[in-house]
Design a protein around this motif. Structure first.
Motif, short mmCIF file in Angstrom:
data_model
loop_
_atom_site.label_atom_id
_atom_site.label_comp_id
_atom_site.label_asym_id
_atom_site.label_seq_id
_atom_site.Cartn_x
_atom_site.Cartn_y
_atom_site.Cartn_z
N VAL A 1 43.90 -23.20 -42.83
CA VAL A 1 43.58 -24.09 -43.94
C VAL A 1 43.81 -23.40 -45.28
O VAL A 1 44.44 -23.95 -46.18
N ALA A 2 43.30 -22.17 -45.40
CA ALA A 2 43.50 -21.41 -46.64
C ALA A 2 44.98 -21.15 -46.88
O ALA A 2 45.47 -21.23 -48.02
N HIS A 3 45.70 -20.87 -45.81
CA HIS A 3 47.14 -20.62 -45.89
C HIS A 3 47.89 -21.84 -46.46
O HIS A 3 48.73 -21.70 -47.36
N MET A 4 47.56 -23.02 -45.98
CA MET A 4 48.23 -24.24 -46.43
C MET A 4 47.92 -24.52 -47.91
O MET A 4 48.82 -24.91 -48.68
N ILE A 5 46.68 -24.30 -48.31
CA ILE A 5 46.30 -24.56 -49.70
C ILE A 5 47.03 -23.63 -50.66
O ILE A 5 47.63 -24.06 -51.66
N ILE A 6 47.02 -22.34 -50.34
CA ILE A 6 47.65 -21.37 -51.23
C ILE A 6 49.16 -21.56 -51.31
O ILE A 6 49.75 -21.52 -52.39
N ASN A 7 49.79 -21.78 -50.16
CA ASN A 7 51.24 -21.97 -50.19
C ASN A 7 51.62 -23.26 -50.91
O ASN A 7 52.67 -23.32 -51.56
N VAL B 1 54.24 -23.42 -53.98
CA VAL B 1 55.40 -24.32 -53.95
C VAL B 1 55.37 -25.28 -55.14
O VAL B 1 56.41 -25.53 -55.78
N ILE B 2 54.19 -25.82 -55.47
CA ILE B 2 54.08 -26.72 -56.62
C ILE B 2 54.47 -25.99 -57.91
O ILE B 2 55.19 -26.53 -58.75
N TYR B 3 54.00 -24.76 -58.04
CA TYR B 3 54.37 -23.98 -59.24
C TYR B 3 55.89 -23.78 -59.29
O TYR B 3 56.51 -23.92 -60.35
N CYS B 4 56.48 -23.45 -58.15
CA CYS B 4 57.94 -23.23 -58.11
C CYS B 4 58.69 -24.48 -58.53
O CYS B 4 59.70 -24.40 -59.25
N PHE B 5 58.23 -25.65 -58.11
CA PHE B 5 58.91 -26.89 -58.47
C PHE B 5 58.80 -27.19 -59.96
O PHE B 5 59.65 -27.88 -60.52
N THR B 6 57.74 -26.68 -60.60
CA THR B 6 57.65 -26.86 -62.06
C THR B 6 58.72 -26.06 -62.78
O THR B 6 59.01 -26.32 -63.96
N LYS B 7 59.33 -25.10 -62.10
CA LYS B 7 60.40 -24.28 -62.68
C LYS B 7 61.77 -24.68 -62.12
O LYS B 7 62.73 -23.91 -62.21
N ALA B 8 61.86 -25.89 -61.55
CA ALA B 8 63.10 -26.32 -60.90
C ALA B 8 64.29 -26.31 -61.84
O ALA B 8 65.43 -26.05 -61.42
N GLY B 9 64.06 -26.56 -63.13
CA GLY B 9 65.18 -26.56 -64.08
C GLY B 9 65.80 -25.20 -64.27
O GLY B 9 66.93 -25.08 -64.75
N ASP B 10 65.06 -24.15 -63.92
CA ASP B 10 65.55 -22.78 -64.10
C ASP B 10 65.89 -22.10 -62.77
O ASP B 10 66.00 -20.88 -62.71
N PHE B 11 66.02 -22.90 -61.70
CA PHE B 11 66.34 -22.31 -60.39
C PHE B 11 67.63 -21.48 -60.47
O PHE B 11 68.62 -21.90 -61.07
N LYS B 12 67.61 -20.34 -59.81
CA LYS B 12 68.74 -19.40 -59.84
C LYS B 12 69.62 -19.62 -58.61
O LYS B 12 69.67 -18.79 -57.69
N ILE C 1 58.30 -25.31 -34.56
CA ILE C 1 59.05 -26.21 -35.44
C ILE C 1 58.44 -26.19 -36.84
O ILE C 1 59.15 -26.06 -37.85
N ALA C 2 57.12 -26.30 -36.90
CA ALA C 2 56.43 -26.29 -38.19
C ALA C 2 56.65 -24.97 -38.91
O ALA C 2 56.90 -24.94 -40.12
N ALA C 3 56.59 -23.86 -38.16
CA ALA C 3 56.78 -22.54 -38.77
C ALA C 3 58.19 -22.38 -39.32
O ALA C 3 58.39 -21.88 -40.44
N ALA C 4 59.19 -22.81 -38.55
CA ALA C 4 60.58 -22.66 -38.98
C ALA C 4 60.85 -23.46 -40.25
O ALA C 4 61.46 -22.95 -41.20
N LEU C 5 60.41 -24.71 -40.27
CA LEU C 5 60.65 -25.56 -41.44
C LEU C 5 59.95 -25.00 -42.68
O LEU C 5 60.55 -24.89 -43.75
N PHE C 6 58.70 -24.64 -42.51
CA PHE C 6 57.96 -24.19 -43.68
C PHE C 6 58.48 -22.85 -44.19
O PHE C 6 58.63 -22.65 -45.40
N LYS C 7 58.78 -21.92 -43.29
CA LYS C 7 59.27 -20.61 -43.73
C LYS C 7 60.60 -20.74 -44.47
O LYS C 7 60.81 -20.09 -45.51
N ALA C 8 61.50 -21.55 -43.94
CA ALA C 8 62.81 -21.71 -44.57
C ALA C 8 62.67 -22.34 -45.95
O ALA C 8 63.27 -21.86 -46.93
N ILE C 9 61.89 -23.42 -46.06
CA ILE C 9 61.73 -24.10 -47.35
C ILE C 9 61.00 -23.22 -48.35
O ILE C 9 61.42 -23.07 -49.50
N PHE C 10 59.89 -22.63 -47.92
CA PHE C 10 59.09 -21.78 -48.81
C PHE C 10 59.91 -20.59 -49.33
O PHE C 10 59.87 -20.26 -50.51
#
Length: 433
Positions: A169-175, A179-190, A242-251
């Motif tokens: 539960v803590a893992h999902m909240i923190i990640n 991720v939300i913070y990263c999306f706020t910087k989407a305009g500056d993605f490298k 499946i959940a681990a692979a998708l989340f790790k790749a996206i994150f």
């Protein structure tokens, strides 16, 4: 005693549901080490992301066939559980004297290194949160170890499962926050900084990190043996991986795009606002402490069954009395194990590189090579041809990646102790995060 697959009857007193088993597997394969996955993309580029998905598939397969090796068909064609552990499988294939010792040693190294890395990560996160305090990494590691001494009292897998649940539960909240913070910087993605080519000096390091993060085979025989309905084991493995692979790749991809080559070994140390970084890191420290009991419990159980299960089966008397309570000296041994983990964390303060080195060695053996080899040896005549090819292919890949990973991760770890980059022809100093 032999046990039928799918039967709820078991000699274990502390049984768990498939959901509790899933929390434990998720804790093992999608736990704290994901904070280093964006750094794996720094080292391996797009191929590291491909590896996150491919290794998930391989480890799901080897986990299932490892459990298959615990069973044999009886005279009526029903599957009966005739072995109880990874070690028992090795003893069947290699003999009791050699097989048991080899696998026991590898499992113990993997479990202890996992515990060490959790303790080291706690210290690393706090140092990143309070870089201007006079307290150094060694002191923070010692402070974080103090509450972990309570793990010495753990006797039930059910309690460990609930710790894994709250850890998830803590893992999902923190990640989600990251991720939300990263999306706020989407305009500056490298976008241009993600590499397509493979760097031979760094890709094996990222592969070691990826393999290490998916290693759950050590826990699987115990988890499956304690499940109320063992027939749901394969389904549980599919969804967790499946959940681990998708989340790790996206994150990992989003995290790298946000900071590019400036991505640190622990990505939370990249967060620019001190207050946000402190909040996230402190919660991650709590999460690391909740993750610690699972590998510690498994390591303690392994040491107990090998050395402290009572004479004449083992060299020393049992750690438990007749009422199933820990004897004082047994409790002292478990506390000593926690302190031993702390001391190694202090003396080897290189988080990501150490994870890559251990993953390349014990990870590839336990997760790739040995499950497939044992499966072939025990089930050859009943396996389909495509399963045989699949197992042989995984063995070859495991040997190749393991050998390359040990060499290059060891080389990079040696250079890092001298303040140099893991790339031998790159004069930039290594970013320790």
């Amino acid at each position: 005693m032999s046990e039928k697959r799918g039967s709820g009857a078991s000699s274990h007193r502390h049984q768990i549901t498939e959901w509790q088993a899933a929390w434990n597997v998720t804790n093992a394969i999608q736990g704290m080490f994901i904070v280093s996955f964006p750094y794996a993309v720094v080292q391996g580029g797009y191929w590291a992301i491909v590896a996150m998905v491919a290794v998930a598939y391989i480890c799901c397969h080897t986990g299932k066939i490892l459990i298959d090796c615990l069973y044999e068909e009886d005279s009526s064609g029903r599957l009966v559980r005739v072995r109880s552990s990874y070690v028992a499988i090795a003893e069947e294939v290699w003999g009791r004297r050699i097989g048991g010792r080899i696998v026991n040693c590898a499992q113990l190294i993997e479990l202890l290194m996992t515990c060490i890395l959790y303790v080291l990560l706690c210290g690393d996160l706090i140092v990143g949160s309070f870089p201007n305090t006079p307290v150094d990494l060694t002191s923070w590691i010692m402070i974080c170890t103090a509450p972990l001494l309570a793990c010495a009292f753990l006797k039930s897998l059910r309690r460990v499962s609930w710790l894994s649940f709250w850890c998830t539960v803590a893992h999902m909240i923190i990640n989600a926050i990251i991720v939300i913070y990263c999306f706020t910087k989407a305009g500056d993605f490298k976008w241009s900084e993600v590499q397509v080519k493979i760097n031979i000096w760094t890709f094996p390091i990222s592969m070691g990190i990826v393999v290490f993060s998916y290693t759950s085979q050590i826990f699987l025989p115990t988890l499956e043996g304690n499940m109320i309905d063992r027939s749901k084991f394969n389904c549980m493995m599919h969804w967790t991986h499946i959940a681990a692979a998708l989340f790790k790749a996206i994150f990992s991809y989003i995290g790298f795009l946000t900071w590019g080559f400036a991505t640190k070994e622990v990505i939370t140390n990249n967060l620019p606002t001190e207050s946000l970084r402190v909040i996230v890191n402190i919660i991650l420290v709590a999460k690391a402490m909740l993750s610690y009991p699972l590998p510690f419990f498994a390591a303690a159980e392994l040491l107990q069954t090998t050395f402290f299960d009572g004479k004449p089966q083992t060299p020393f008397p049992s750690c438990f009395d007749d009422e199933d309570s820990l004897k004082p000296w047994g409790l002292g041994l478990r506390m000593g194990l926690v302190i031993f983990n702390m001391l190694l964390a202090i003396f080897i303060p290189k988080f990501a590189l150490l994870m890559g080195l251990i993953g390349s060695f014990t990870g590839t053996m336990l997760s790739f090579v040995w499950p497939c080899y044992f499966h072939i040896k025990l089930k050859w005549h009943s396996l389909r041809w495509h399963t045989k090819i699949q197992d042989v292919t995984i063995i070859i890949l495991g040997v190749i990646f393991g050998a390359m990973g040990v060499y290059y991760s060891g080389h990079a770890l040696e250079r890092s102790f001298h303040g140099e980059s893991p790339k031998p022809f790159n004069p930039r100093p290594l970013n320790d995060g």
